[in-house]
Scaffold this motif. Structure first.
Motif, PDB file in Angstrom:
ATOM      1  N   ASP A   1      -7.264   2.252  -5.456  1.00  0.00           N
ATOM      2  CA  ASP A   1      -7.858   0.793  -5.101  1.00  0.00           C
ATOM      3  C   ASP A   1      -8.749  -0.086  -6.190  1.00  0.00           C
TER       4      ASP A   1
ATOM      5  N   HIS B   1      -3.179   7.162  -4.453  1.00  0.00           N
ATOM      6  CA  HIS B   1      -2.885   7.402  -2.837  1.00  0.00           C
ATOM      7  C   HIS B   1      -1.660   6.463  -2.699  1.00  0.00           C
TER       8      HIS B   1
ATOM      9  N   ARG C   1     -11.806   0.380   5.362  1.00  0.00           N
ATOM     10  CA  ARG C   1     -12.057   0.881   4.156  1.00  0.00           C
ATOM     11  C   ARG C   1     -13.159   0.193   3.585  1.00  0.00           C
TER      12      ARG C   1
ATOM     13  N   ASN D   1       0.691  -1.230  -0.032  1.00  0.00           N
ATOM     14  CA  ASN D   1       0.095   0.015  -0.209  1.00  0.00           C
ATOM     15  C   ASN D   1       0.843   1.296   0.134  1.00  0.00           C
TER      16      ASN D   1
ATOM     17  N   HIS E   1      -1.151   4.048  -5.775  1.00  0.00           N
ATOM     18  CA  HIS E   1      -2.013   3.145  -6.458  1.00  0.00           C
ATOM     19  C   HIS E   1      -3.250   3.732  -6.049  1.00  0.00           C
TER      20      HIS E   1
ATOM     21  N   TRP F   1     -12.052   9.231  -1.785  1.00  0.00           N
ATOM     22  CA  TRP F   1     -11.281   9.432  -2.548  1.00  0.00           C
ATOM     23  C   TRP F   1     -11.876   8.850  -4.019  1.00  0.00           C
TER      24      TRP F   1
HETATM   25 FE   LIG Z   1      -5.377   1.967  -1.264  1.00  0.00          FE
END
Ligand SMILES: [Fe+2]
Length: 287
Positions: free
Chosen positions: A112, A258, A274, A106, A110, A251
């Motif tokens: 998601d 991010h 998340r 992470n 990248h 986002w």
């Molecule tokens: Fe992420």
């Protein structure tokens, strides 16, 4: 108290206040939030400590939630858990544990779920436990990356397809999937250039899962993807968020990237939850 939208940078990001997103929203309130999201790409809410149920309820306003599966400890739920704490025992996970290696990826830029056949619209990340130092999240605008291109460059990339591959990107962090895990994550192709339906703004869907430009020689492919990422992550196109407990950020996964930043995982605790909202649009060609 009226909804207030305060831009965070001149390029993207806005802090939203004057609304309690833990209480049931109505259509008008969400319409204002959604319009701010389409314009600013990243929305920051403070002092909105959420339960899992409240996070699901808020997230579902944006669309259907992705299910989490595979290695993440949130597997089988709508949550991707980012934490150095064992889900069952609550104890700190040793730094050399496979689960911590998995999370290290992470720290690459990248977006998601770009490796999924139906890419994500956006993510909602909430801060449940925040370390006293470190653990910030950096965000950058790939809408700004697109805007920085010449008209000729924009035309050259307009119809490109990108192969996104989760095993490739996790491999860059030294993480290897088992054959069984790998079987669930075939590479997918997506259009590079994305268009926001509400604003018409274009962006590029890139980041570490973007393995190559379909049909291009490897060196040219890598050079383009690296150049686009460099444009997105210029200081003026980036924002670093230092988390406080109770923060929630939304986002855009098609117009921003991010990355996580380090914290002392042996000394401090961190727990982020998340939810990931699907775009619902299978804009891809299966490989
Ligand atoms: Fe992420």
């Amino acid at each position: 108290m009226p909804l207030t939208i305060a831009p965070i940078t001149p390029v993207f990001g806005a802090r939203i206040s004057g609304i309690d997103i833990n209480r049931p929203l109505d259509e008008a309130a969400f319409a204002a939030i959604r319009a701010a999201f389409d314009e600013h790409l990243v929305l920051v809410f403070s002092d909105q400590a959420m339960t899992d149920e409240q996070q699901i309820e808020f997230s579902e306003w944006f669309g259907p939630l992705e299910g989490t599966r595979g290695v993440n400890p949130g597997s089988g739920t709508p949550f991707a858990r980012q934490s150095n704490l064992d889900l069952k025992s609550g104890e700190v996970i040793p730094a050399d544990d496979r689960r911590m290696f998995y999370q290290k990826a992470n720290m690459f830029w990248h977006a998601d779920s770009t490796f999924k056949a139906v890419p994500s619209l956006c993510s909602v990340l909430t801060a449940r436990i925040v370390p006293p130092e470190g653990g910030a999240t950096e965000l950058a605008s790939t809408r700004a990356a697109y805007a920085s291109l010449s008209e000729k460059q924009k035309a050259e990339i307009e119809d490109l397809e990108i192969e996104h591959d989760f095993a490739y990107s996790r491999g860059l962090a030294g993480f290897t999937f088992t054959a069984e895990e790998r079987a669930h994550m075939a590479p997918v192709r997506h259009r590079l250039v994305r268009t926001n339906r509400a604003t018409g703004d274009k962006s590029v869907m890139i980041g570490v899962h973007a393995k190559c430009v379909v049909g291009w020689p490897e060196d040219e492919s890598r050079a383009l993807l690296d150049d686009l990422l460099a444009r997105a992550t210029r200081p003026e196109n980036s924002y670093r968020h230092e988390w406080h407990t109770g923060d929630a950020i939304v986002w855009d996964n098609q117009a921003t990237v991010h990355r996580a930043t380090a914290f002392d995982t042996a000394q401090h605790q961190r727990l982020m939850q998340r939810t990931t909202i699907s775009s619902g649009v299978p804009n891809y060609v299966a490989t």
